[in-house]
Design an enzyme around this catalytic site. Structure first.
Site, short mmCIF file in Angstrom:
data_model
loop_
_atom_site.label_atom_id
_atom_site.label_comp_id
_atom_site.label_asym_id
_atom_site.label_seq_id
_atom_site.Cartn_x
_atom_site.Cartn_y
_atom_site.Cartn_z
N ASP A 15 25.93 78.66 -13.15
CA ASP A 15 27.39 78.71 -13.16
C ASP A 15 28.04 77.65 -12.26
OD1 ASP A 15 30.13 79.56 -12.86
OD2 ASP A 15 29.52 81.55 -13.52
N SER B 30 32.48 77.55 -16.19
CA SER B 30 32.14 78.90 -16.62
C SER B 30 33.01 79.32 -17.82
CB SER B 30 32.30 79.86 -15.43
OG SER B 30 31.63 81.07 -15.65
#
Length: 263
Positions: free
Chosen positions: A151, A39
């Site tokens: 993510d 991320s």
């Protein structure tokens, strides 16, 4: 020569902390042989691996405000679309290949189609960063090889695994520390804290594999999208790293091996 790896956690805007950590270690003469990130950690790691100075990366963010590159994704599987960020990233990653970076980088992303974590160390860089940063429900999933990706923090917010058999010394940078509280006011605070607790669920086990862990206290209380605190986050992490460099014997030894003197 000691092979030093660093793992950079996810954490939204809090990921700017990694830039402060990287800047302090760079100033101390530590050179990294491998970086892993998920991320926000994948963005910070990619910029650093491409040779962008961390303070310059902070200034880039402060000037351009990443969120202005993110467009609504009406009628889609997310509220916003990350794909427009390609125009921003191309300036810093012209080759757009993970294997073209100056420092080896591994990016963790969640294969949402098959429900498993995937570690990318080659292939398209920008699309992989987008996938690793794609918070489900907020951003539209990123397609790679006909698979949906979101993510990396969904399944692994601290991807230390690729470093375990490749590095002699591992540094962890985590930006999600939560202080103990005796009350919560408001549903937003409740949900935010629950989310951070979820991604932190295996941090104790993961931290055991780090020779050094940099984890600024209370950072997890900062909202994921609170861009106004970007500069504060950077300097808090920078100062926390300086403290570790001054007080941690393992770091002192590592730095002295590189010929640097600690004041």
């Amino acid at each position: 020569m000691t092979k030093v790896g660093i793992v950079l956690s996810g954490g939204g805007i809090r990921g700017i902390a990694h830039l402060g950590v990287l800047k302090a270690f760079s100033n101390a003469g530590i050179k990294f042989s491998h970086i892993t990130g998920t991320s926000a950690g994948s963005i910070a790691g990619a910029l650093f691996a491409a040779g962008v100075d961390p303070e310059e990366a902070l200034n880039i963010f402060l000037k351009i405000r990443l969120l202005k590159f993110i467009r609504p994704a009406v009628g889609s599987l997310g509220l916003m679309n990350l794909e427009n960020t390609v125009n921003l990233f191309k300036e810093y990653f012209p080759d757009d290949k993970i294997e073209s970076l100056k420092i080896p980088l591994t990016i963790a992303a969640t294969n949402f189609s098959e429900g498993k974590i995937v570690y990318f160390n080659k292939g398209p860089l920008i699309k992989t960063i987008q996938a690793s940063s794609c918070i489900p429900g907020i951003f539209k999933p990123i397609m790679i090889d006909s698979q949906m990706y979101v993510d990396g923090g969904v399944l692994n917010n601290f991807p230390i695994e690729p470093l375990l058999n490749n590095c002699d010394f591992i540094i962890g940078s985590s930006c999600n520390h939560l202080r103990a509280v005796d009350k919560i006011t408001g549903i937003t605070s409740l949900m935010s804290r629950a989310g951070v607790m979820s991604i932190n669920n295996d941090m104790e086990q993961k931290a055991a594999f780090c020779n050094v862990l940099i984890e600024p206290k209370g950072m997890g209380e900062i909202n994921t999208f609170d861009t106004k605190k970007a500069e504060t986050i950077y300097w808090l992490a920078y100062e926390e790293t300086l403290k570790a460099i001054k007080n941690n014997e393992l770091l002192k030894t590592l730095i002295s091996e590189n010929g640097k003197k600690i004041d």
